[in-house]
Design a protein around this motif. Sequence first.
Motif, PDB file in Angstrom:
ATOM      1  N   GLN A  64       7.623   2.788  -4.726  1.00 24.23           N
ATOM      2  CA  GLN A  64       7.250   1.759  -5.705  1.00 24.23           C
ATOM      3  C   GLN A  64       8.268   0.627  -5.740  1.00 24.23           C
ATOM      4  N   LEU A  65       9.544   0.984  -5.707  1.00 27.12           N
ATOM      5  CA  LEU A  65      10.592  -0.039  -5.726  1.00 27.12           C
ATOM      6  C   LEU A  65      10.571  -0.858  -4.441  1.00 27.12           C
ATOM      7  N   ALA A 113       7.979  -1.396  -2.556  1.00 25.12           N
ATOM      8  CA  ALA A 113       6.763  -2.224  -2.518  1.00 25.12           C
ATOM      9  C   ALA A 113       7.000  -3.551  -3.228  1.00 25.12           C
ATOM     10  N   LYS A 114       7.841  -3.548  -4.208  1.00 22.74           N
ATOM     11  CA  LYS A 114       8.177  -4.785  -4.927  1.00 22.74           C
ATOM     12  C   LYS A 114       9.451  -5.426  -4.376  1.00 22.74           C
ATOM     13  N   LYS A 115       9.938  -4.883  -3.248  1.00 22.27           N
ATOM     14  CA  LYS A 115      11.135  -5.405  -2.576  1.00 22.27           C
ATOM     15  C   LYS A 115      12.358  -5.416  -3.505  1.00 22.27           C
ATOM     16  N   LEU A 116      12.455  -4.362  -4.315  1.00 25.45           N
ATOM     17  CA  LEU A 116      13.562  -4.256  -5.263  1.00 25.45           C
ATOM     18  C   LEU A 116      14.660  -3.314  -4.792  1.00 25.45           C
ATOM     19  N   MET A 145      10.820  -3.064 -12.795  1.00 20.63           N
ATOM     20  CA  MET A 145       9.622  -3.528 -12.097  1.00 20.63           C
ATOM     21  C   MET A 145       8.791  -4.497 -12.927  1.00 20.63           C
ATOM     22  N   GLU A 146       8.920  -4.448 -14.246  1.00 17.49           N
ATOM     23  CA  GLU A 146       8.155  -5.381 -15.071  1.00 17.49           C
ATOM     24  C   GLU A 146       8.965  -6.611 -15.455  1.00 17.49           C
ATOM     25  N   ASN A 172      11.905  -9.775 -14.075  1.00 15.61           N
ATOM     26  CA  ASN A 172      12.150 -10.605 -12.897  1.00 15.61           C
ATOM     27  C   ASN A 172      13.463 -10.232 -12.205  1.00 15.61           C
TER      28      ASN A 172
END
Length: 343
Positions: A124-125, A127-130, A178-179, A181
């Motif tokens: 999940q992280l 996928a958001k490039k975090l 994730m929610e 910025n």
Amino acid sequence: MKKNLFVFAVAGAVIAAIVVFYFGVISYYSQISGQADQLKVYKEDIEKIMAKKGEVPSQKWVEAYEARQKELDSEIAGCRNYYIEIDKTLEKWFPGLKIDKNEMPAVGDFKATYLSEKDVTIRQLKAKKLYGASEEESGEENKAEEGKDLGFGEPTADNLKKLQKQFWIQKALFNSIMESNVVKCEKLEFPDINQSKAASFTYGVLIPFNLTVAIQNKDIPGFVHNTMKFRNDKDASSICVLFKNISIARIPDEIKNIPENIEAKPVPDKNRDTYKPEQVRLPLSKLVIEGEALDFDFALAMQAAKEDQAVKDKAAKDKAAKNKAAKGKPGKDSKDTDKEENK
């Protein structure tokens, strides 16, 4: 002989009169004197009260005070129950685990679920490039090492409950990331603490954590808000978080990439359908949060409730004893009054 008998009779009568006078009159006089002294004390107390008669509570005041006390007791109990309800998030196990009579799952079952949930979180992280590199870039050889810098550990028979509670804290923090910025989640760690020296509060202990992210300064308030808010929906953990320290530092590499002179670019016509504002990324900062999650202890909470009730019971008992003593005559000890009532 008759004269001697007369003398003895007179002497006996005198002695009897003295005894009666001493035990009758003098003792009664002492009692009256003691009551008079007690009345003086009462009089002084009354005079003090009358001097402040504007401050003497009336019966309505007393009733209002007692009613307010009941309201506050109810509110305190409600607050305690509210936080105990929140703590159920930290106390629960992964869904589907079989819990034995010692309220613990099997190590193998927990490990399989824990590692599976860990992989889901990392994907999940990513996928958001975090976090980290993509699946293609990381490769299988680096997959085993993934997650160590996110606070994940190796399950053993001794740390199942510890890792489970930390996982719920991780989930809450990652949801906030994730929610918000946040540009990158760099590190999450749980410092090792000696349980005997663990920081505590009234109803439990504190679980410390350190979180490091890369973020723009303008987005920090929103991220802090998302991290500290309570989450009451079924898909997110309800964790009570406190921040001990927040530090912000400019990332050195970002400073090097800031151009000295920013060239002005022509602005497209906003009336055209093709208009799309250019997104300008501000320099990033490293945000380090030293926080603590509140781990409420049901036993401590229940003990506190018992102690509160014990204090109330003692106050009621003392009040009843004072009322009972006040019914006795002035100057008499309450014990003497109780004896007379028992008779």
